[in-house]
Design a protein around this motif. Structure first.
Motif, PDB file in Angstrom:
ATOM      1  N   ASP A  50       0.826  -1.199   0.000  1.00  0.00           N
ATOM      2  CA  ASP A  50       0.000   0.000   0.000  1.00  0.00           C
ATOM      3  C   ASP A  50       0.862   1.251   0.000  1.00  0.00           C
ATOM      4  O   ASP A  50       0.562   2.215  -0.699  1.00  0.00           O
ATOM      5  N   VAL A  51       1.934   1.238   0.779  1.00  0.00           N
ATOM      6  CA  VAL A  51       2.833   2.400   0.826  1.00  0.00           C
ATOM      7  C   VAL A  51       3.471   2.615  -0.534  1.00  0.00           C
ATOM      8  O   VAL A  51       3.547   3.734  -1.022  1.00  0.00           O
ATOM      9  N   SER A  56       3.680   5.690  -5.421  1.00  0.00           N
ATOM     10  CA  SER A  56       3.681   5.801  -6.884  1.00  0.00           C
ATOM     11  C   SER A  56       2.531   6.685  -7.363  1.00  0.00           C
ATOM     12  O   SER A  56       2.688   7.445  -8.310  1.00  0.00           O
ATOM     13  N   ILE A  57       1.394   6.612  -6.680  1.00  0.00           N
ATOM     14  CA  ILE A  57       0.267   7.487  -7.028  1.00  0.00           C
ATOM     15  C   ILE A  57       0.635   8.934  -6.740  1.00  0.00           C
ATOM     16  O   ILE A  57       0.399   9.824  -7.554  1.00  0.00           O
ATOM     17  N   GLN A  62       2.289  14.201  -8.602  1.00  0.00           N
ATOM     18  CA  GLN A  62       3.253  15.294  -8.512  1.00  0.00           C
ATOM     19  C   GLN A  62       3.848  15.590  -9.888  1.00  0.00           C
ATOM     20  O   GLN A  62       4.034  16.751 -10.245  1.00  0.00           O
ATOM     21  N   ARG A  63       4.130  14.536 -10.675  1.00  0.00           N
ATOM     22  CA  ARG A  63       4.640  14.753 -12.026  1.00  0.00           C
ATOM     23  C   ARG A  63       3.618  15.503 -12.870  1.00  0.00           C
ATOM     24  O   ARG A  63       3.958  16.419 -13.610  1.00  0.00           O
ATOM     25  N   ALA A  64       2.349  15.111 -12.766  1.00  0.00           N
ATOM     26  CA  ALA A  64       1.293  15.780 -13.528  1.00  0.00           C
ATOM     27  C   ALA A  64       1.174  17.241 -13.109  1.00  0.00           C
ATOM     28  O   ALA A  64       1.013  18.127 -13.950  1.00  0.00           O
TER      29      ALA A  64
END
Length: 188
Positions: A50-51, A56-57, A62-64
């Motif tokens: 989950d972490v 990754s989410i 953050q990249r978006a």
């Protein structure tokens, strides 16, 4: 589980009857402890997954967001350049604005150095944009927020976005190096 049976078997063989009773008492908590530890090791992997999924989410979000911020900065730089370019006849793209008391933006003696020149404007929803030129060798197109050819008449604004009008050389021969033209953009 096989180790547990061997352990229990060893307990029964080696000890007396009292010890066997004690072994039976130990057997149940020991089995429960093994089940608990097994469950913890299995469920212990899930939070780590989950972490990793959450990180990754978060990283993709953050990249978006960084891409959006960089696109906004790039747009602001282009607009500030266009604002400065609007004071010069030979620099493109240009940011143009309607005056409060006049609905026609006239640009005379403009110079097209490349094959096209873009004009940025921010009209209000419901306004009509029309472009008239003094030269038939120039094509007037709306390229943002959607494509529209001003040869078909005026365009009604449907969204408050940056509108880009591209004037492009569309003559039969080669474009002169410094092609001069006059343009009038009407916003009503």
């Amino acid at each position: 589980m096989q180790n547990l049976k061997k352990t229990n078997h060893w307990l029964y063989q080696r000890h007396s009857d009292n010890d066997i009773d004690r072994a039976r008492l130990i057997k149940k908590p020991l089995a429960a402890l093994i089940i608990m530890l097994g469950g913890m090791s299995i469920s212990g992997c899930e939070p780590a997954d989950d972490v990793e999924n959450n990180s990754s989410i978060i990283a993709s979000e953050q990249r978006a967001q960084n891409l959006k911020v960089s696109a906004d900065i790039e747009d602001k730089i282009i607009n500030s350049y266009a604002r400065v370019a609007s004071k010069h006849a030979h620099i493109c793209p240009k940011l143009i604005q309607k005056q409060l008391d006049n609905s026609v933006i006239e640009r005379t003696a403009e110079v097209m150095i490349k094959d096209s020149c873009d004009y940025f404007l921010y009209p209000k929803i419901g306004e009509q944009i029309a472009v008239s030129l003094d030269n038939d060798q120039i094509e007037a197109l709306l390229i943002t927020p959607r494509t529209y050819n001003f040869a078909n008449g005026g365009y009604e604004v449907t969204s408050y976005d940056k509108h880009v009008i591209r004037l492009a050389y569309n003559g039969a021969g080669y474009k002169p190096e410094n092609f001069r033209y006059d343009v009038a953009i009407t916003i009503e």
